[in-house]
Design an enzyme around this catalytic site. Sequence first.
Site, PDB file in Angstrom:
ATOM      1  N   ILE A  90       0.843  -1.204   0.000  1.00 23.63           N
ATOM      2  CA  ILE A  90       0.000   0.000   0.000  1.00 23.63           C
ATOM      3  C   ILE A  90       0.874   1.249   0.000  1.00 23.63           C
ATOM      4  O   ILE A  90       0.418   2.312  -0.388  1.00 23.63           O
ATOM      5  CB  ILE A  90      -0.974   0.037   1.200  1.00 23.63           C
ATOM      6  CG1 ILE A  90      -0.227   0.077   2.537  1.00 23.63           C
ATOM      7  CG2 ILE A  90      -1.946  -1.135   1.144  1.00 23.63           C
ATOM      8  CD1 ILE A  90      -1.127   0.461   3.708  1.00 23.63           C
ATOM      9  N   ASP A  91       2.147   1.124   0.412  1.00 26.29           N
ATOM     10  CA  ASP A  91       3.026   2.304   0.532  1.00 26.29           C
ATOM     11  C   ASP A  91       3.473   2.872  -0.820  1.00 26.29           C
ATOM     12  O   ASP A  91       3.949   4.002  -0.888  1.00 26.29           O
ATOM     13  CB  ASP A  91       4.276   1.964   1.347  1.00 26.29           C
ATOM     14  CG  ASP A  91       3.970   1.712   2.814  1.00 26.29           C
ATOM     15  OD1 ASP A  91       2.786   1.774   3.194  1.00 26.29           O
ATOM     16  OD2 ASP A  91       4.912   1.441   3.582  1.00 26.29           O
ATOM     17  N   GLY A 123       2.339   4.426   5.679  1.00 28.67           N
ATOM     18  CA  GLY A 123       3.374   4.929   4.767  1.00 28.67           C
ATOM     19  C   GLY A 123       4.657   5.055   5.559  1.00 28.67           C
ATOM     20  O   GLY A 123       4.922   6.097   6.156  1.00 28.67           O
TER      21      GLY A 123
HETATM   22  O1  F6P Z   1       4.464  -1.596   4.227  1.00 29.84           O
HETATM   23  C1  F6P Z   1       3.097  -1.553   4.414  1.00 29.84           C
HETATM   24  C2  F6P Z   1       2.784  -1.166   5.836  1.00 29.84           C
HETATM   25  O2  F6P Z   1       1.399  -1.159   5.969  1.00 29.84           O
HETATM   26  C3  F6P Z   1       3.384   0.169   6.290  1.00 29.84           C
HETATM   27  O3  F6P Z   1       2.631   1.259   5.828  1.00 29.84           O
HETATM   28  C4  F6P Z   1       3.373  -0.002   7.779  1.00 29.84           C
HETATM   29  O4  F6P Z   1       4.358   0.772   8.426  1.00 29.84           O
HETATM   30  C5  F6P Z   1       3.674  -1.451   7.940  1.00 29.84           C
HETATM   31  O5  F6P Z   1       3.290  -2.105   6.757  1.00 29.84           O
HETATM   32  C6  F6P Z   1       2.919  -2.018   9.109  1.00 29.84           C
HETATM   33  O6  F6P Z   1       3.307  -3.316   9.296  1.00 29.84           O
HETATM   34  P1  F6P Z   1       2.916  -4.073  10.631  1.00 29.84           P
HETATM   35  O7  F6P Z   1       1.473  -4.389  10.520  1.00 29.84           O
HETATM   36  O8  F6P Z   1       3.734  -5.300  10.581  1.00 29.84           O
HETATM   37  O9  F6P Z   1       3.256  -3.144  11.733  1.00 29.84           O
END
Ligand code: F6P
Length: 348
Positions: free
Chosen positions: A127-128, A171
Amino acid sequence: MTSIGIMTCGGDCPGLNAAIRGAVFRARERDATVIGFNYGFEGLVHDKWTALSRQNTWEILNRGGSILGCSGENPFRDNPEEADAAVATFKKHGLDSLIVIGGNSSMGTALRAEDRGIPIVGIPKTIDNDVEGTDITIGFDTAVATAAEAIDRLRTTAESHDRVMIIETMGRDFGWIAVAAGIAGGADITLTPEEPIDVAAVAQAIRVRQERGMEFTIIVIGEGATFKGEDVQYGSHLPGERYLHLSGVGAALADHLEALEPLRWKLTVSVIGHLQRGGPPSAYDRVLASRFGVRAVDAALDGHHGNMVAMRNGKITLTPLTEVAGKLKAVDRDLMKDAYTFTESIRS
Ligand code: F6P
């Protein structure tokens, strides 16, 4: 018969299942078979897999998450035994290539697997939207739509109560979601990791709005943003984990504004978090993911391994993994400039 493996790595996002389905449908058209490894590279290390067919992927087009499960496991980083196990599983199944659906760090793992003799084709997802070598990744469009809808819904409360509404988007490294959702949702101030936040400037922008008779303010802030002079990202570690789960910069902004002028602002913070990663993919993501799945199989069967399928200037193409691994794609400067027309406090 040619056999292809497929896996979904890193965090989930909308559109993963559509990509799996696209690959399975194309493989069948070209007389190849597909097996799916469960939980990314973990499945390859421990030989956990699912046979995929048109029958068991027909209905998954619009389903969020991944039917295979996701994980960010990287056996090729510092675990030679697991790396050997992954290679052995690949050989045991008589596979000809492996499709890795992942974000930037998974593309790095994929390149290491390629170096170990596993022919890889990557599919960019997150999504980033920060994967190098492609204009867009699977999941971004849906996440922006979800975040924009959240802004729409929070706006009515902000307007009705003259609130300063702080909305924290995902993000991690760059502000793609914050900037795009900020435009789509009509944010008044957008703050991203690209530019450390000047709290005094944010306060001034809110004051100027109030002087003009606009009592409410919508602030969109990307979770990875930092404050001038602090240089820390806000988040927490799960027990025993090195990985920092980001969250809290919105609350920190509220604290900083409150400290600047106590009791002046009616501050409310909403972290929309994993809502942005969940649910059915948008129509755009379904099309993008389906097409990436189809083209990844073509690349695998036509000997173009070592590449990631990519969207560039409206065309699907291939980008060498060597140009993707270890890199991140910052927000497009033109997008930043255009966004600045509508919002305060962002710079390109
Ligand atoms: O890389 C996608 C993402 O949703 C980032 O926006 C976010 O920082 C991360 O993954 C969150 O991951 P988790 O759910 O493992 O904390």
